[in-house]
Design a protein around this motif. Structure first.
Motif, short mmCIF file in Angstrom:
data_model
loop_
_atom_site.label_atom_id
_atom_site.label_comp_id
_atom_site.label_asym_id
_atom_site.label_seq_id
_atom_site.Cartn_x
_atom_site.Cartn_y
_atom_site.Cartn_z
N THR A 1 -0.47 -4.81 0.87
CA THR A 1 0.86 -5.35 1.16
C THR A 1 1.66 -4.43 2.09
O THR A 1 2.87 -4.28 1.94
CB THR A 1 1.64 -5.55 -0.15
OG1 THR A 1 1.71 -4.30 -0.85
CG2 THR A 1 0.96 -6.58 -1.03
N GLY B 1 3.12 -1.67 0.23
CA GLY B 1 4.07 -2.21 -0.73
C GLY B 1 5.28 -2.87 -0.09
O GLY B 1 6.09 -3.48 -0.80
N TYR C 1 5.22 -6.57 -0.89
CA TYR C 1 4.89 -6.96 -2.26
C TYR C 1 5.96 -7.90 -2.84
O TYR C 1 5.64 -8.94 -3.41
CB TYR C 1 4.76 -5.71 -3.13
CG TYR C 1 4.48 -5.99 -4.59
CD1 TYR C 1 3.19 -6.27 -5.04
CD2 TYR C 1 5.50 -5.97 -5.55
CE1 TYR C 1 2.92 -6.52 -6.38
CE2 TYR C 1 5.25 -6.22 -6.89
CZ TYR C 1 3.96 -6.49 -7.29
OH TYR C 1 3.71 -6.74 -8.62
N ILE D 1 -2.66 -8.24 -5.62
CA ILE D 1 -1.91 -7.45 -4.64
C ILE D 1 -1.25 -6.26 -5.33
O ILE D 1 -0.72 -6.40 -6.43
CB ILE D 1 -0.85 -8.28 -3.88
CG1 ILE D 1 0.20 -8.85 -4.83
CG2 ILE D 1 -1.52 -9.40 -3.09
CD1 ILE D 1 1.40 -9.48 -4.11
N SER E 1 1.63 -3.04 -5.39
CA SER E 1 2.94 -2.63 -4.88
C SER E 1 2.80 -1.27 -4.20
O SER E 1 1.70 -0.76 -4.01
CB SER E 1 3.95 -2.56 -6.01
OG SER E 1 3.61 -1.49 -6.89
#
Length: 335
Positions: A27, A30, A33, A104, A106
């Motif tokens: 991501t 993060g 995210y 996913i 963070s």
């Protein structure tokens, strides 16, 4: 109570396709995210490689890669090694399917979200709207998120999954552990599984843990009293760091279904007729009668003590079966 009632219930179980794949998607450290989880999608970058262009690439992967490398060099001349982003884009475009699972992380992978792919690839025309819609990536897939939580709460076997630094990684080898995070009652590869969430933060005593055996004895007594086959032993896998989980698996679904139903009854005092608006006929009525009139009181106390001490969470996936039972009893009431 007819045994056939069980046969109609089993179709309500979450039957997981054993061909689905599991993917971890980064991501941007993060940064995206929150956007992904709030707005129910995942995305991959390099917007100058359009969806229309990707859809007209050659069918074979090798030809598609070579053609995409040329296009990529034209659009991003400063990137020397085009092979890596090309492979990632093609994987996001071609390999991910509806029904696959996405994980996913963070920032620093302190938290994770797990969901199921709900759409084919699409292109977002207005990616940046406000502070909660700030991901600029246009190539996206819709996701139905099933789990949000701290990475530290995941089974220990899943922790190695996060060592991969790729934008998109195939993590299907971890499927059995991911399945038990996002489901608590399901069937896969003809094996029926019940996952009990143990929420206590305290140390678990051997006595409390062994008291769970009382539930199995109660089920055997219930089956014997009602002419229900109880063949098939339950195998058990445990992740017990407190909190943790306990997974029961079997090929004989009837005993596992009853184990889950008994957990529901023992969790918070059972299912009340007024709450479900049902009568005493049907499976729920029979179980309630069993606890009220037939069950060994000491076994019930031991099972309830284990539930309270371990703080076992009610299996949420059983709600669909409870709703079916409620509907069936309401149907009986009309006639």
């Amino acid at each position: 109570m007819e045994y056939l009632e069980f046969d109609s219930l089993i179709h309500a179980l979450n039957n997981i396709n054993n061909t689905r794949k599991y993917w971890m998607i980064r991501t941007m450290g993060g940064s995206y995210y929150g956007d992904f989880t709030r707005n129910n999608y995942v995305a991959v970058g390099y917007n100058d490689i359009t969806l229309d262009y990707l859809q007209h690439l050659p069918v074979t992967d090798n030809e598609a890669k070579e053609q995409l490398k040329i296009k990529f060099s034209e659009k991003y001349p400063t990137i020397q090694n085009t092979g890596y982003p090309v492979a990632q884009i093609l994987r996001f475009t071609r390999d991910i399917k509806i029904g696959d699972v996405v994980i996913i992380p963070s920032s620093s992978a302190t938290h994770v979200a797990i969901g199921v792919v709900k759409s084919d690839l699409y292109e977002e025309q207005n990616p940046i709207i406000d502070s909660e819609h700030h991901c600029e990536f246009t190539k996206r897939r819709k996701i139905d998120w099933h789990y949000y939580g701290r990475r530290s709460f995941l089974p220990s076997n899943l922790q190695l999954m996060f060592t991969s630094r790729h934008i998109l990684s195939d993590v299907t080898n971890y499927a059995a552990y991911v399945d038990s995070v996002i489901n608590d009652f399901y069937v896969k590869d003809d094996i029926y599984n019940l996952v009990l969430r143990i929420r206590t933060q305290k140390d678990v005593s051997l006595d409390d843990f062994c008291d769970l055996k009382a539930i199995s004895i109660l089920i055997d007594n219930f089956c014997r009293n009602h002419g229900i086959p109880s063949d098939g032993s339950l195998t058990m896998k445990i992740q017990m760091e407190s909190p943790g989980w306990l997974k029961l698996s079997t090929k004989g679904w009837n005993k596992l279904l009853l184990f889950g139903m008994f957990i529901v009854f023992l969790n918070g005092g059972g299912i009340k007729y007024k709450e479900l608006d049902i009568h005493t006929d049907g499976l729920i009525g029979e179980i309630n009668n069993f606890f009220d009139r037939e069950a060994d009181r000491e076994l019930v106390k031991a099972a309830a003590r284990a539930m309270d001490s371990l703080q076992i969470k009610k299996p949420e996936d059983l709600q669909q079966i409870i709703d079916i039972l409620k509907a069936k009893n309401e149907g009986r009431d009309k006639y």
